[in-house]
Design a protein around this motif. Structure first.
Motif: not given
Length: 214
Positions: A8-9, A87-90, A201-204
């Motif tokens: 996830v970006m 990150e939780d959205f990701g 950014d990389r979220m996860t």
């Protein structure tokens, strides 16, 4: 569906509130039920054409500055749980992507408790657009992320894997700039103007192979 590696970006944007601050316009509001997210997916594919082949898919929602302000402590209102990088959205997007097909992934129910403003049909413009890349494997995903940097005017890092794993000397994601054409296109999609500054950014991501020890 064949096995893929998902990451996830997050494309961070800066809505242009110049006219609002000068009292020449009302604060913009976005009806996410009317946003053409298929067009957004196409725009992101055209923005990031380099690197290994990946499939780019988008969520049918975005993250606005109110949530970011709450999470960063700028607002004095009670903040929902969750970090400023969202990150939780990701994580929620990653989970929904695994169970859905198509270019647009429905996350509205999963994301609703994460937003500070739950009404997504009367929301501020996005400051963060999360999206999924699906690659053949972990290495391709990491190389794609490095290859995406020149699209924002940033140098491609030769030792892409080391940098993507967080082992570089710097711990800040460098700020880039959106090309004028993509800014105009995002403006049409969301009905508001954006400034040039942007971050990727990389979220996860999926769990990397064991040999990487992550």
């Amino acid at each position: 569906m064949s096995k893929v590696f998902r990451a996830v970006m997050g494309l961070w944007l800066a809505p242009d509130f110049t006219a609002v601050m000068e009292g020449k316009a009302e604060p913009p509001r976005i009806n996410h039920s009317k946003v053409d997210f298929g067009e957004l997916a196409t725009a992101l594919r055209e923005l990031f054409p380099n690197g290994p082949h990946v499939r780019i898919r988008v969520a049918n929602d975005t993250v606005d500055q109110v949530t970011i302000h709450y999470r960063s402590g700028i607002s004095l209102a009670k903040a929902p749980t969750g970090g400023i990088r969202c990150e939780d959205f990701g994580h929620a997007l990653l989970k929904n992507a695994a169970s859905q097909d198509g270019d647009v992934i429905d996350v509205r129910r999963a994301w609703q408790p994460l937003h500070s403003l739950a009404d997504r049909n009367f929301a501020p413009p996005p400051v963060l657009i999360p999206f999924i890349i699906e690659s053949a494997d972990f290495e391709d995903a990491m190389i794609w992320q490095a290859s995406a940097k020149p699209s924002l005017g940033l140098p491609f890092l030769p030792d892409a894997l080391q940098e993507m794993l967080g082992e570089s000397s710097g711990d800040k994601t460098p700020e880039g700039e959106l090309p004028e054409a993509i800014r105009e296109r995002l403006g049409r999609i969301f009905g508001c103007d954006f400034l040039p500054s942007a971050l990727l950014d990389r979220m996860t991501m999926d769990k990397p192979p064991k040999e990487y020890g992550l």
